[in-house]
Design a protein around this motif. Structure first.
Motif, PDB file in Angstrom:
ATOM      1  N   GLU A   8       0.823  -1.204   0.000  1.00  0.00           N
ATOM      2  CA  GLU A   8       0.000   0.000   0.000  1.00  0.00           C
ATOM      3  C   GLU A   8       0.862   1.261   0.000  1.00  0.00           C
ATOM      4  O   GLU A   8       0.532   2.258  -0.643  1.00  0.00           O
ATOM      5  N   SER A   9       1.990   1.197   0.718  1.00  0.00           N
ATOM      6  CA  SER A   9       2.881   2.358   0.762  1.00  0.00           C
ATOM      7  C   SER A   9       3.573   2.580  -0.572  1.00  0.00           C
ATOM      8  O   SER A   9       3.854   3.708  -0.964  1.00  0.00           O
ATOM      9  N   LYS A  10       3.844   1.487  -1.287  1.00  0.00           N
ATOM     10  CA  LYS A  10       4.582   1.586  -2.549  1.00  0.00           C
ATOM     11  C   LYS A  10       3.679   1.963  -3.719  1.00  0.00           C
ATOM     12  O   LYS A  10       4.073   2.715  -4.612  1.00  0.00           O
ATOM     13  N   PHE A  11       2.455   1.424  -3.742  1.00  0.00           N
ATOM     14  CA  PHE A  11       1.568   1.567  -4.890  1.00  0.00           C
ATOM     15  C   PHE A  11       0.935   2.958  -4.901  1.00  0.00           C
ATOM     16  O   PHE A  11       0.192   3.328  -4.008  1.00  0.00           O
ATOM     17  N   GLU A  12       1.255   3.714  -5.943  1.00  0.00           N
ATOM     18  CA  GLU A  12       0.678   5.045  -6.094  1.00  0.00           C
ATOM     19  C   GLU A  12       0.145   5.205  -7.510  1.00  0.00           C
ATOM     20  O   GLU A  12       0.697   4.660  -8.467  1.00  0.00           O
ATOM     21  N   VAL A  13      -0.932   5.951  -7.606  1.00  0.00           N
ATOM     22  CA  VAL A  13      -1.552   6.233  -8.899  1.00  0.00           C
ATOM     23  C   VAL A  13      -1.711   7.740  -9.041  1.00  0.00           C
ATOM     24  O   VAL A  13      -2.224   8.404  -8.134  1.00  0.00           O
ATOM     25  N   SER A  14      -1.248   8.269 -10.160  1.00  0.00           N
ATOM     26  CA  SER A  14      -1.423   9.696 -10.441  1.00  0.00           C
ATOM     27  C   SER A  14      -2.455   9.853 -11.554  1.00  0.00           C
ATOM     28  O   SER A  14      -2.404   9.146 -12.563  1.00  0.00           O
ATOM     29  N   PHE A  15      -3.401  10.753 -11.348  1.00  0.00           N
ATOM     30  CA  PHE A  15      -4.458  10.989 -12.326  1.00  0.00           C
ATOM     31  C   PHE A  15      -4.007  12.106 -13.265  1.00  0.00           C
ATOM     32  O   PHE A  15      -3.665  13.204 -12.826  1.00  0.00           O
ATOM     33  N   THR A  16      -3.992  11.798 -14.551  1.00  0.00           N
ATOM     34  CA  THR A  16      -3.379  12.707 -15.518  1.00  0.00           C
ATOM     35  C   THR A  16      -4.384  13.504 -16.348  1.00  0.00           C
ATOM     36  O   THR A  16      -4.157  14.684 -16.630  1.00  0.00           O
ATOM     37  N   LYS A  17      -5.498  12.892 -16.749  1.00  0.00           N
ATOM     38  CA  LYS A  17      -6.477  13.595 -17.585  1.00  0.00           C
ATOM     39  C   LYS A  17      -7.889  13.111 -17.277  1.00  0.00           C
ATOM     40  O   LYS A  17      -8.078  11.977 -16.827  1.00  0.00           O
ATOM     41  N   LYS A  18      -8.848  13.972 -17.550  1.00  0.00           N
ATOM     42  CA  LYS A  18     -10.260  13.609 -17.461  1.00  0.00           C
ATOM     43  C   LYS A  18     -10.973  14.043 -18.734  1.00  0.00           C
ATOM     44  O   LYS A  18     -10.681  15.103 -19.278  1.00  0.00           O
ATOM     45  N   HIS A  19     -11.879  13.205 -19.191  1.00  0.00           N
ATOM     46  CA  HIS A  19     -12.638  13.502 -20.401  1.00  0.00           C
ATOM     47  C   HIS A  19     -14.111  13.220 -20.138  1.00  0.00           C
ATOM     48  O   HIS A  19     -14.457  12.277 -19.415  1.00  0.00           O
ATOM     49  N   ILE A  20     -14.975  13.986 -20.739  1.00  0.00           N
ATOM     50  CA  ILE A  20     -16.405  13.678 -20.735  1.00  0.00           C
ATOM     51  C   ILE A  20     -16.771  13.237 -22.148  1.00  0.00           C
ATOM     52  O   ILE A  20     -16.574  13.977 -23.111  1.00  0.00           O
ATOM     53  N   VAL A  21     -17.278  12.022 -22.246  1.00  0.00           N
ATOM     54  CA  VAL A  21     -17.597  11.430 -23.548  1.00  0.00           C
ATOM     55  C   VAL A  21     -19.112  11.366 -23.701  1.00  0.00           C
ATOM     56  O   VAL A  21     -19.810  10.817 -22.844  1.00  0.00           O
ATOM     57  N   LYS A  22     -19.604  11.926 -24.800  1.00  0.00           N
ATOM     58  CA  LYS A  22     -21.040  11.957 -25.048  1.00  0.00           C
ATOM     59  C   LYS A  22     -21.384  11.160 -26.298  1.00  0.00           C
ATOM     60  O   LYS A  22     -20.551  10.971 -27.180  1.00  0.00           O
ATOM     61  N   ALA A  23     -22.630  10.697 -26.354  1.00  0.00           N
ATOM     62  CA  ALA A  23     -23.112  10.040 -27.569  1.00  0.00           C
ATOM     63  C   ALA A  23     -23.216  11.086 -28.680  1.00  0.00           C
ATOM     64  O   ALA A  23     -23.612  12.229 -28.440  1.00  0.00           O
ATOM     65  N   LEU A  24     -22.851  10.693 -29.885  1.00  0.00           N
ATOM     66  CA  LEU A  24     -22.914  11.635 -31.005  1.00  0.00           C
ATOM     67  C   LEU A  24     -24.348  11.879 -31.434  1.00  0.00           C
ATOM     68  O   LEU A  24     -24.769  13.013 -31.670  1.00  0.00           O
TER      69      LEU A  24
END
Length: 452
Positions: A8-24
């Motif tokens: 748990e101390s070693k495992f890290e996740v960085s969030f890089t981008k967010k997108h909103i996807v819509k139906a065409l």
């Protein structure tokens, strides 16, 4: 505060981008409102997360993978337009409803600082929450694509339970995969949510003993008798076959789930304090699609929404301890058979009608009625088939991020290997996890099982 483990101390996740996807080109008119069915109101609004892991996709980088997923998601949402909507509380009816306004689905990109071989596939408490699963209440559908240092990826799909059940989500994921592979989709989804009560409604009084009306506040504050932990297990095909052979009664074969349930129930009672509890319960989620008549033969099989009930059996601790696998499997079979019929589901829809407005849940799930375990079978849920254009997964399973739940849970899925083995996601009290792991049937999931 609990000390962190080395992983748990070693495992890290960085969030890089967010997108909103819509139906065409979403099907309905803007702001179309989809009223939840009675059985939707039994879902409890829990978030449901499915997570899949893939080896290093050949000739694919993380950017091209995400771009491809977003592009094919656009097309998928055209067929599953409620999944791009919003779930809001109707102030007049006091019940949730889906506003199909094409708000979109949330796609999150992330990077992990470990390889898949370093990932702890067994202890889901440490692996998932806040790292691979983060809940944004504004989006009923959320996807997180996480890249690992080895080039492998994981994709987590989180759905609001009001959108549907496992069958609905399986249809959505399978359709998305088919679109990604330039195949015609095999499901034309039915979004009518037309499971109506009879006039006048009527139901068996036994349902009053099984289900209860509740509020979101009560769901969020379910009393917890014991601390629950989340684990992931591997069950070899040979163990399943052995249990099924042990469960035979006078030559009559029990299903794999019935045989496995008998084994689980017997292990479960070994962890119960008989001075406090003389009886215990086991439950099974039952899909009603094959039990109910629709407008045509495909309308119910492709029905998107919730069509679930719970079968329960109660037995004395002493009887379960003394009984053979075959004896307990017969109890399991009889309990499940009571709800696998149209009459039960019609009664359940009517029971909900008589208790509206609001949400409803099983009393056992609400933590009422002593120790219990619920088993969900996902033998038809797509796992190995979920290829989005960069190969089949090495693992696909389900996990709840709910912090408070009144029962233990086991969720069975076929393994991605396709060799008849299973993956079992579990929410257990620690003594039950220890009891399972003292035997050889439920093996803690490792990279070796996944051949990483």
């Amino acid at each position: 505060m609990d000390a962190k483990t080395p992983f748990e101390s070693k495992f890290e996740v960085s969030f890089t981008k967010k997108h909103i996807v819509k139906a065409l080109n979403p099907f309905p008119n803007p702001n179309n409102v989809l009223t939840l069915s009675n059985l939707d109101l039994l879902s409890g609004r829990f978030p449901v997360t499915y997570f899949y892991f893939y080896r290093n996709p050949l000739e694919k980088n993380s950017s091209s993978i995400v771009d491809s997923l977003k592009k094919t998601l656009v097309s998928t949402l055209e067929h599953f337009y409620p999944f791009a909507g919003r779930i809001v509380q109707n102030q007049e009816t006091e019940e949730p409803e889906i506003i199909c306004d094409n708000t979109g689905a949330l796609v999150v990109e992330a990077k992990a600082n470990i390889s898949l071989k370093e990932f702890d596939f067994y202890n889901l408490d440490e692996s998932l929450q806040g790292r691979l699963v983060s809940i944004n209440p504004d989006f009923p559908l959320q996807i997180q694509v996480t890249c690992y240092t080895c080039g492998g990826i994981s994709i987590t799909f989180t759905f609001d339970h009001a959108l549907g059940d496992a069958s609905s989500f399986g249809k959505f994921l399978a359709s998305w995969s088919e679109i990604a592979q330039n195949k015609p989709i095999s499901c034309m989804p039915n979004h009518k949510r037309n499971l109506f009560a009879r006039t006048p409604p009527s139901y068996s009084p036994s349902l009053d003993q099984t289900f209860a009306k509740c509020t979101m506040e009560e769901i969020m504050n379910i009393p917890i008798q014991k601390r629950l932990i989340k684990r992931l297990y591997f069950v070899d095909e040979s163990s399943i076959t052995r249990l099924q052979n042990l469960a035979r009664v006078d030559g009559e074969k029990r299903t794999k789930i019935e045989a496995f349930s008998a084994y689980v129930w017997k292990i479960m009672v070994s962890t119960i304090d008989k001075d406090r509890h003389s009886k215990c319960k086991m439950g099974w989620l039952v899909d009603g699609r094959g039990r109910m008549r629709g407008e045509d033969k495909n309308s119910m099989s492709n029905y998107i929404g919730n069509v679930l009930s719970l079968a329960f059996a109660e037995a004395s601790v002493s009887d379960l301890k003394k009984g053979s696998i075959a004896h307990v499997a017969t109890k399991v079979h009889e309990a499940i058979s009571k709800v696998t019929n149209e009459a039960h589901f019609s009664d359940l829809i009517d029971w909900i009608e008589c208790h509206r407005p609001g949400l409803m849940l099983s009393k056992v799930v609400l933590g009422q009625g002593g120790p219990a375990l619920v088993l969900s079978s996902g033998r038809r849920f797509p796992v190995a088939e979920l290829d989005f254009g960069f190969g089949s997964p090495v693992l696909g399973t389900v996990c709840s991020t709910v912090e408070k739940v009144g029962v233990a849970y086991l969720n069975q899925r076929p393994s991605a290997s396709g060799n008849g083995s299973w993956t079992v996601s579990a929410i257990l009290w620690p003594e039950l996890a220890t009891a399972f792991e003292s035997d050889s049937v439920l093996q803690p999931m490792t990279v070796g099982h996944l051949q990483l």
